[in-house]
Structure formats: C-alpha cells, structure tokens
Enzyme design. Structure first.
Site, PDB file in Angstrom:
ATOM      1  N   ILE A  47       0.845  -1.208   0.079  1.00 58.18           N
ATOM      2  CA  ILE A  47      -0.118  -0.051  -0.042  1.00 58.18           C
ATOM      3  C   ILE A  47       1.055   1.228  -0.074  1.00 58.18           C
ATOM      4  O   ILE A  47       1.536   1.491   0.874  1.00 58.18           O
ATOM      5  CB  ILE A  47      -0.891   0.041   1.331  1.00 58.18           C
ATOM      6  N   GLU A  59       4.074  -7.907   2.744  1.00 56.49           N
ATOM      7  CA  GLU A  59       4.377  -8.899   3.743  1.00 56.49           C
ATOM      8  C   GLU A  59       4.225  -8.666   5.186  1.00 56.49           C
ATOM      9  O   GLU A  59       3.600  -9.280   5.946  1.00 56.49           O
ATOM     10  CB  GLU A  59       5.747  -9.320   3.802  1.00 56.49           C
ATOM     11  N   CYS A  88      12.139  -7.476   1.239  1.00 56.02           N
ATOM     12  CA  CYS A  88      12.825  -6.566   1.381  1.00 56.02           C
ATOM     13  C   CYS A  88      13.379  -6.594   3.010  1.00 56.02           C
ATOM     14  O   CYS A  88      12.825  -7.476   3.678  1.00 56.02           O
ATOM     15  CB  CYS A  88      12.338  -5.128   1.563  1.00 56.02           C
ATOM     16  N   CYS A  91      10.989  -6.065   5.765  1.00 50.85           N
ATOM     17  CA  CYS A  91       9.850  -7.299   6.132  1.00 50.85           C
ATOM     18  C   CYS A  91      10.640  -8.576   6.714  1.00 50.85           C
ATOM     19  O   CYS A  91      10.403  -9.523   7.277  1.00 50.85           O
ATOM     20  CB  CYS A  91       9.515  -7.772   4.619  1.00 50.85           C
TER      21      CYS A  91
HETATM   22  N1  THU Z   1       7.526  -4.200  -1.739  1.00 49.05           N
HETATM   23  C1  THU Z   1       6.706  -5.176  -1.168  1.00 49.05           C
HETATM   24  O1  THU Z   1       5.648  -5.082  -0.853  1.00 49.05           O
HETATM   25  N2  THU Z   1       7.405  -6.099  -0.455  1.00 49.05           N
HETATM   26  C2  THU Z   1       8.929  -6.392  -0.514  1.00 49.05           C
HETATM   27  O2  THU Z   1       9.396  -7.193   0.096  1.00 49.05           O
HETATM   28  C3  THU Z   1       9.407  -5.517  -1.467  1.00 49.05           C
HETATM   29  C4  THU Z   1       8.904  -4.319  -2.044  1.00 49.05           C
HETATM   30  C5  THU Z   1       6.651  -2.949  -2.397  1.00 49.05           C
HETATM   31  C6  THU Z   1       6.986  -1.849  -1.653  1.00 49.05           C
HETATM   32  C7  THU Z   1       6.712  -0.764  -2.919  1.00 49.05           C
HETATM   33  O3  THU Z   1       5.225  -0.657  -2.801  1.00 49.05           O
HETATM   34  C8  THU Z   1       6.918  -1.691  -4.095  1.00 49.05           C
HETATM   35  O4  THU Z   1       7.072  -2.775  -3.693  1.00 49.05           O
HETATM   36  C9  THU Z   1       8.329  -1.216  -4.604  1.00 49.05           C
HETATM   37  O5  THU Z   1       9.429  -0.990  -3.820  1.00 49.05           O
END
Ligand code: THU
Length: 133
Positions: A47, A59, A88, A91
C-alpha cells in the site's frame, strides 16, 4: 514442510490478493499470504502513499493483520510479484521477530514457485527478541 497442496494454496491466495495492491507510484504490485500454525491464512498487499516513505510492503501488512488478530506463530508466507522479487530488509526483520524457521515461498504472478527458503536463510544472524537477553 507443508504439503504441496497447502503450498500452492498459499501461493494462489497471494496471487489473488495481489490484485488489491495499491501501487500507483512504483507500479510494482505485491501480494502475500501468511499461514499461521493454527491453520489460518492472512493475506496482504503493498500500500503506497503520495508521501512515499509512508507506504508499506505486502508481507508486513499480512503479518500485522495476523498479529492484530492475536496470531504469533507462523508456518509459512508466500510472496508474489511479477518477477519473483525477494522480501525487503524490513520485512525480513519483521518476519524474524516471529520465528526464523518460517518458510518463505517466492513466486511469480502466474503462481509458479521460484524459490523456497526460511527466514533464517534470508536474514542470517538476525537480531531477535532473544538478542535483548
Ligand atoms: N514491496 C513489497 O511489498 N514487499 C517487498 O518485500 C519489497 C517491496 C513493495 C514496496 C513498494 O510498494 C513496491 O514494492 C516497490 O518497492
């Protein structure tokens, strides 16, 4: 180890959840599905926000949804992106808080499993509640 059926179910739920990702800035849509040891599944999506740093990953949304419902033990999480992106650092840290042995399934938008690892694999030497003594 999860059954092949449960693993695919988790991935499919993450694929479906991904439709609700709100990612107008990056256009990188992420879906997650978290399985508790009690057998419940919580999904999550990324989001984003016009104030960029205020966005949150899929996550963590799934984990926070689960924890806010009283869950603290997780068997596995599936993460779905277009290209099989890996969780990332933030997370990984939040996952580590609730267990290093949680399985992490990384899949693409078609639901193909690309990688299967543990939180411990993703964050060796993690700082955990135990680190506080
Ligand atoms: N993003 C995630 O939802 N999970 C991750 O582990 C890596 C990145 C999202 C964050 C952002 O909205 C988009 O991916 C680009 O970084």
């Amino acid at each position: 180890m999860l059954s092949n059926e449960m693993r695919q179910r988790l991935i499919d739920i993450a694929v479906q959840a991904r439709r609700w990702a709100y990612a107008p800035y990056s256009n990188y849509f992420v879906g997650a599905a978290l399985l508790t040891t009690s057998g419940k599944i919580y999904d999550g999506v990324n989001i984003e926000n016009a104030a960029y740093p205020d966005g949150i990953c899929a996550e963590r949304v799934a984990i926070f949804k689960a924890v806010s419902e009283g869950e603290r033990e997780f068997s596995a999480i599936a993460v779905v992106t277009q290209n099989g992106g890996s969780p990332c650092g933030s997370c990984r840290q939040v996952l580590a808080e609730f267990g290093l042995e949680t399985l992490v399934y990384i899949a693409d938008a078609e639901g193909n499993l690309l990688q299967e690892l543990t939180v411990s694999d993703l964050l060796p030497g993690a700082f955990t509640p135990k680190s506080l003594g």
